[in-house]
Write an enzyme that holds these catalytic residues in place. Structure first.
Site, PDB file in Angstrom:
ATOM      1  N   ASP A 147      -5.080  -2.076   0.934  1.00  0.00           N
ATOM      2  CA  ASP A 147      -4.342  -1.532  -0.208  1.00  0.00           C
ATOM      3  C   ASP A 147      -3.836  -0.109   0.030  1.00  0.00           C
ATOM      4  O   ASP A 147      -3.139   0.452  -0.823  1.00  0.00           O
ATOM      5  CB  ASP A 147      -5.217  -1.561  -1.477  1.00  0.00           C
ATOM      6  CG  ASP A 147      -5.445  -2.979  -1.965  1.00  0.00           C
ATOM      7  OD1 ASP A 147      -4.709  -3.885  -1.541  1.00  0.00           O
ATOM      8  OD2 ASP A 147      -6.371  -3.185  -2.780  1.00  0.00           O
ATOM      9  N   CYS A 168       2.690 -15.764  -3.273  1.00  0.00           N
ATOM     10  CA  CYS A 168       2.479 -14.325  -3.487  1.00  0.00           C
ATOM     11  C   CYS A 168       3.304 -13.555  -2.463  1.00  0.00           C
ATOM     12  O   CYS A 168       3.551 -14.056  -1.367  1.00  0.00           O
ATOM     13  CB  CYS A 168       1.003 -14.008  -3.312  1.00  0.00           C
ATOM     14  SG  CYS A 168       0.622 -12.268  -3.411  1.00  0.00           S
ATOM     15  N   ARG A 216      -2.645 -12.834 -10.283  1.00  0.00           N
ATOM     16  CA  ARG A 216      -3.543 -13.746  -9.566  1.00  0.00           C
ATOM     17  C   ARG A 216      -5.001 -13.525  -9.924  1.00  0.00           C
ATOM     18  O   ARG A 216      -5.810 -14.452  -9.861  1.00  0.00           O
ATOM     19  CB  ARG A 216      -3.385 -13.544  -8.059  1.00  0.00           C
ATOM     20  CG  ARG A 216      -2.002 -13.731  -7.556  1.00  0.00           C
ATOM     21  CD  ARG A 216      -1.964 -13.484  -6.069  1.00  0.00           C
ATOM     22  NE  ARG A 216      -2.822 -14.431  -5.384  1.00  0.00           N
ATOM     23  CZ  ARG A 216      -2.449 -15.643  -5.028  1.00  0.00           C
ATOM     24  NH1 ARG A 216      -1.235 -16.052  -5.239  1.00  0.00           N
ATOM     25  NH2 ARG A 216      -3.284 -16.448  -4.417  1.00  0.00           N
ATOM     26  N   LYS A 254      -8.613  -0.397 -11.186  1.00  0.00           N
ATOM     27  CA  LYS A 254      -8.067  -1.693 -11.608  1.00  0.00           C
ATOM     28  C   LYS A 254      -8.906  -2.855 -11.071  1.00  0.00           C
ATOM     29  O   LYS A 254      -9.281  -3.756 -11.826  1.00  0.00           O
ATOM     30  CB  LYS A 254      -6.627  -1.834 -11.086  1.00  0.00           C
ATOM     31  CG  LYS A 254      -6.068  -3.233 -11.191  1.00  0.00           C
ATOM     32  CD  LYS A 254      -4.655  -3.326 -10.659  1.00  0.00           C
ATOM     33  CE  LYS A 254      -4.490  -3.521  -9.184  1.00  0.00           C
ATOM     34  NZ  LYS A 254      -4.759  -4.877  -8.662  1.00  0.00           N
ATOM     35  N   ASN A 255      -9.203  -2.801  -9.770  1.00  0.00           N
ATOM     36  CA  ASN A 255      -9.850  -3.962  -9.157  1.00  0.00           C
ATOM     37  C   ASN A 255     -11.344  -4.065  -9.466  1.00  0.00           C
ATOM     38  O   ASN A 255     -11.995  -5.029  -9.048  1.00  0.00           O
ATOM     39  CB  ASN A 255      -9.601  -3.967  -7.646  1.00  0.00           C
ATOM     40  CG  ASN A 255      -8.154  -4.324  -7.342  1.00  0.00           C
ATOM     41  OD1 ASN A 255      -7.411  -4.752  -8.235  1.00  0.00           O
ATOM     42  ND2 ASN A 255      -7.736  -4.143  -6.099  1.00  0.00           N
ATOM     43  N   VAL A 266      -5.633  -8.158   7.098  1.00  0.00           N
ATOM     44  CA  VAL A 266      -6.173  -8.884   5.934  1.00  0.00           C
ATOM     45  C   VAL A 266      -5.161  -9.889   5.387  1.00  0.00           C
ATOM     46  O   VAL A 266      -5.493 -11.046   5.134  1.00  0.00           O
ATOM     47  CB  VAL A 266      -6.627  -7.895   4.838  1.00  0.00           C
ATOM     48  CG1 VAL A 266      -7.155  -8.655   3.621  1.00  0.00           C
ATOM     49  CG2 VAL A 266      -7.689  -6.938   5.371  1.00  0.00           C
ATOM     50  N   ARG A 289      -2.481 -16.399   0.341  1.00  0.00           N
ATOM     51  CA  ARG A 289      -3.569 -16.129  -0.595  1.00  0.00           C
ATOM     52  C   ARG A 289      -4.119 -17.378  -1.301  1.00  0.00           C
ATOM     53  O   ARG A 289      -4.059 -17.481  -2.531  1.00  0.00           O
ATOM     54  CB  ARG A 289      -3.130 -15.086  -1.631  1.00  0.00           C
ATOM     55  CG  ARG A 289      -2.746 -13.769  -0.997  1.00  0.00           C
ATOM     56  CD  ARG A 289      -2.411 -12.728  -2.006  1.00  0.00           C
ATOM     57  NE  ARG A 289      -3.600 -12.109  -2.581  1.00  0.00           N
ATOM     58  CZ  ARG A 289      -3.564 -11.179  -3.517  1.00  0.00           C
ATOM     59  NH1 ARG A 289      -2.418 -10.768  -3.989  1.00  0.00           N
ATOM     60  NH2 ARG A 289      -4.671 -10.653  -3.993  1.00  0.00           N
ATOM     61  N   ARG A 307       1.699  -2.235 -12.720  1.00  0.00           N
ATOM     62  CA  ARG A 307       0.532  -3.119 -12.731  1.00  0.00           C
ATOM     63  C   ARG A 307      -0.720  -2.366 -12.300  1.00  0.00           C
ATOM     64  O   ARG A 307      -1.824  -2.747 -12.676  1.00  0.00           O
ATOM     65  CB  ARG A 307       0.744  -4.280 -11.756  1.00  0.00           C
ATOM     66  CG  ARG A 307       1.838  -5.223 -12.177  1.00  0.00           C
ATOM     67  CD  ARG A 307       1.913  -6.381 -11.232  1.00  0.00           C
ATOM     68  NE  ARG A 307       0.578  -6.960 -11.077  1.00  0.00           N
ATOM     69  CZ  ARG A 307       0.278  -7.936 -10.241  1.00  0.00           C
ATOM     70  NH1 ARG A 307       1.205  -8.441  -9.489  1.00  0.00           N
ATOM     71  NH2 ARG A 307      -0.941  -8.400 -10.159  1.00  0.00           N
TER      72      ARG A 307
HETATM   73  N1  EPU Z   1      -8.559 -15.968   1.393  1.00  0.00           N
HETATM   74  C1  EPU Z   1      -8.577 -17.288   1.725  1.00  0.00           C
HETATM   75  N2  EPU Z   1      -9.197 -18.164   0.858  1.00  0.00           N
HETATM   76  C2  EPU Z   1      -9.756 -17.757  -0.301  1.00  0.00           C
HETATM   77  C3  EPU Z   1      -9.730 -16.391  -0.634  1.00  0.00           C
HETATM   78  C4  EPU Z   1      -9.124 -15.506   0.241  1.00  0.00           C
HETATM   79  O1  EPU Z   1      -8.084 -17.697   2.767  1.00  0.00           O
HETATM   80  O2  EPU Z   1     -10.293 -18.595  -1.039  1.00  0.00           O
HETATM   81  C5  EPU Z   1      -7.904 -14.997   2.315  1.00  0.00           C
HETATM   82  C6  EPU Z   1      -6.679 -14.317   1.701  1.00  0.00           C
HETATM   83  O3  EPU Z   1      -5.524 -15.102   1.813  1.00  0.00           O
HETATM   84  C7  EPU Z   1      -6.608 -13.028   2.482  1.00  0.00           C
HETATM   85  C8  EPU Z   1      -8.088 -12.709   2.759  1.00  0.00           C
HETATM   86  O4  EPU Z   1      -8.783 -13.918   2.530  1.00  0.00           O
HETATM   87  O5  EPU Z   1      -5.937 -13.227   3.685  1.00  0.00           O
HETATM   88  C9  EPU Z   1      -8.689 -11.648   1.885  1.00  0.00           C
HETATM   89  O6  EPU Z   1      -8.292 -11.837   0.540  1.00  0.00           O
HETATM   90  P1  EPU Z   1      -9.244 -11.506  -0.687  1.00  0.00           P
HETATM   91  O7  EPU Z   1      -9.676 -12.782  -1.305  1.00  0.00           O
HETATM   92  O8  EPU Z   1     -10.291 -10.535  -0.295  1.00  0.00           O
HETATM   93  O9  EPU Z   1      -8.217 -10.798  -1.676  1.00  0.00           O
HETATM   94  P2  EPU Z   1      -8.270 -10.883  -3.234  1.00  0.00           P
HETATM   95  O10 EPU Z   1      -9.666 -10.988  -3.662  1.00  0.00           O
HETATM   96  O11 EPU Z   1      -7.307 -11.896  -3.712  1.00  0.00           O
HETATM   97  C10 EPU Z   1      -8.541  -8.329  -3.685  1.00  0.00           C
HETATM   98  C11 EPU Z   1      -7.766  -7.274  -4.411  1.00  0.00           C
HETATM   99  C12 EPU Z   1      -6.489  -6.972  -3.635  1.00  0.00           C
HETATM  100  C13 EPU Z   1      -6.887  -6.497  -2.234  1.00  0.00           C
HETATM  101  C14 EPU Z   1      -7.752  -7.547  -1.546  1.00  0.00           C
HETATM  102  C15 EPU Z   1      -8.276  -7.124  -0.192  1.00  0.00           C
HETATM  103  C16 EPU Z   1      -8.405  -7.637  -6.707  1.00  0.00           C
HETATM  104  C17 EPU Z   1      -8.027  -8.081  -8.068  1.00  0.00           C
HETATM  105  N3  EPU Z   1      -7.468  -7.737  -5.747  1.00  0.00           N
HETATM  106  O12 EPU Z   1      -7.689  -9.472  -3.631  1.00  0.00           O
HETATM  107  O13 EPU Z   1      -5.823  -5.932  -4.320  1.00  0.00           O
HETATM  108  O14 EPU Z   1      -5.734  -6.267  -1.470  1.00  0.00           O
HETATM  109  O15 EPU Z   1      -8.894  -7.876  -2.384  1.00  0.00           O
HETATM  110  O16 EPU Z   1      -9.010  -5.955  -0.303  1.00  0.00           O
HETATM  111  O17 EPU Z   1      -9.519  -7.183  -6.492  1.00  0.00           O
HETATM  112  C18 EPU Z   1      -3.979  -4.622  -4.964  1.00  0.00           C
HETATM  113  O18 EPU Z   1      -4.727  -4.012  -5.738  1.00  0.00           O
HETATM  114  O19 EPU Z   1      -2.807  -4.222  -4.692  1.00  0.00           O
HETATM  115  C19 EPU Z   1      -4.458  -5.838  -4.318  1.00  0.00           C
HETATM  116  C20 EPU Z   1      -3.631  -6.742  -3.793  1.00  0.00           C
END
Ligand code: EPU
Length: 426
Positions: free
Chosen positions: A306, A117, A93, A22-23, A328, A122, A398
């Site tokens: 995850d 969220c 998101r 998915k990701n 995280v 996030r 999802r």
């Molecule tokens: N963060 C910030 N500012 C930003 C972006 C992120 O503070 O601009 C913080 C977040 O709040 C969090 C940390 O950085 O505390 C890491 O978040 P990240 O941005 O890496 O998460 P994401 O990109 O929104 C993806 C996956 C998630 C997975 C995380 C961590 C996708 C679509 N989603 O989310 O997947 O948990 O990376 O590995 O790739 C899931 O599949 O269940 C899922 C939630």
């Protein structure tokens, strides 16, 4: 709302085929917007988040054709607008992933801010700051990120913290920028590498994906490409943990074993015999109860957040005391309260769940709060005495393709129950 009814007690036994990730599929589908022509993306999992992405692209005027093997042709040439509306972004998101490609290819994007969220605040500030550093003008108006640019300009982007979709958004934006960009403190997740491979197949010049420094030499244009999404390491891990918890024996096929090193080490610590082939992993507990393990989540290649909820479920029935620390996301322990209702002896201390394993859980009606939390409740149901009814399973749909069919194929007693008619208690 549909629910899953699980009668616990069966050990999992058999072979299972893993779906596309998915990701990885989500950013790759967004990345198709960068091209001048159509892309064909294979190994797309049949999930709600994929349908949502298709609808999002469709609303922009992009033409999508899906064949019976879930290969999706995505043709951005018919795009009519660069708008990602709130009603779509609030349900997923990852919609934010269209921001970078739209801006780089069309010079404009209006993407709703995702908002709250269930697993943490996030924010997307690092996506926005990075795009600004590439020369975009960005304001937030009426809940929308309004981004405009002529052509983006290459820049050095030092990420404050490791963000997966942030790295992906900036990598996509930089791909069409004028000049070279360097993303430092980049996410090293395999899904970032998969996206980079797809973008390179489209004509991008990206190197270093999979390390913390990604270099993107901007190109003038990109063409569509054929690409197959990599296997889902989290789905793989979820089935392996399910087998370990139920003292079973399974083989997961069509997966990518090197992406699961941190989890496999933990499963060996908990007593599993594990054999690994090119594209399969076999786990055998030989009827033994798993031993509790200590886990600390962190960005790849460390233990994935995850898989945190699933490990909490395992520790709940394992032998001994196990500690699971989440680093995280700040609020990713909603499943603990539900598992407690099933008899787990677990307490939260700050960002750590400490559990003393019990011999068995007891079935209960429980409620899913997010995707991985719902997976952990299903796993708990598999080892509970009696019936577990997991509510709000739209979360699980999802991210897990046909989870109840796959688990039933492995011998689990699990059924999808139709939703009840709404009762008005007002
Ligand atoms: N963060 C910030 N500012 C930003 C972006 C992120 O503070 O601009 C913080 C977040 O709040 C969090 C940390 O950085 O505390 C890491 O978040 P990240 O941005 O890496 O998460 P994401 O990109 O929104 C993806 C996956 C998630 C997975 C995380 C961590 C996708 C679509 N989603 O989310 O997947 O948990 O990376 O590995 O790739 C899931 O599949 O269940 C899922 C939630």
């Amino acid at each position: 709302m549909e629910r899953l009814l699980i009668r616990g007690g069966n050990s999992l036994d058999g072979d299972i085929r893993i779906s596309g990730a998915k990701n990885a599929a989500l950013p790759i589908m967004a990345g198709t917007l960068l091209a001048d022509g159509p892309s064909v993306i294979g190994n797309i999992p049949d999930l709600h988040d994929i349908t949502t992405t298709m609808e999002l692209l469709g609303r922009m005027g992009v033409r999508l054709t899906v064949d019976e093997r879930m290969r999706v042709e995505i043709d951005p040439r018919s795009l009519t607008n660069c708008h990602a509306p709130y009603e779509m972004v609030k349900t997923m998101r990852a919609s934010i992933l269209v921001l970078g490609p739209l801006l780089a290819r069309y010079g404009e994007a209006d993407v709703s801010l995702p908002g709250g969220c269930a697993i943490g605040t996030r924010p997307v500030n690092l996506h926005v700051e990075g795009l600004r550093a590439l020369g975009a003008e960005i304001s937030v108006e009426n809940g929308y990120i309004r981004a405009r640019c002529s052509r983006l300009k290459g820049a050095r982007l030092v990420m404050d913290l490791v963000t997966v979709t942030g790295t992906e958004n900036l990598m996509m934006a930089a791909a069409l920028a004028d000049g070279t960009s360097v993303i430092e403190n980049a996410a090293r997740e395999p899904e970032v590498v998969d996206l980079a491979n797809y973008l390179n197949a489209m004509g991008a010049k990206i190197s270093g994906a999979g390390t913390d420094t990604i270099t993107v030499e901007g190109v003038e244009r990109m063409q569509g490409a054929h690409y197959d999404v990599l296997p889902d390491r989290i789905e793989t891990g979820t089935f392996l943990v399910a087998a370990a918890m139920t003292r079973g024996r399974i083989r997961v096929k069509n997966t990518a074993p090197p992406l699961l090193d941190s989890l496999i080490a933990k499963l060996r610590d908990c007593g599993a015999d594990i054999a690994i082939g090119d594209d399969w992993i076999a786990l055998d507990m030989d009827g033994r109860r798993p031993k509790a393990v200590n886990v600390r989540t962190a960005p790849y290649p460390a233990f994935p957040t995850d898989m945190q909820a699933q490990l909490c479920a395992l520790n709940a029935v394992a032998d001994g005391v196990g500690m699971v620390t989440e680093t995280v996301f700040e609020n990713r322990f909603m499943h603990i309260l539900e598992i407690q209702r099933m008899g787990a002896e677990v307490k939260l201390e700050g960002h750590t769940a400490i559990s003393t394993g019990v011999e068995y859980l007891t079935g209960a009606p429980v409620m899913a709060t997010d995707l991985r939390a719902s997976a952990s409740l299903v796993l708990a149901g598999l080892v509970a005495k009696g019936d577990t009814l997991v509510d709000r399973i739209y979360h699980i749909d999802r991210g897990y393709e046909c989870i109840e069919e796959k688990l039933a194929q492995l011998g689990a007693d699990i059924r999808r129950m139709p939703g009840e008619l709404a009762v008005n208690h007002a």
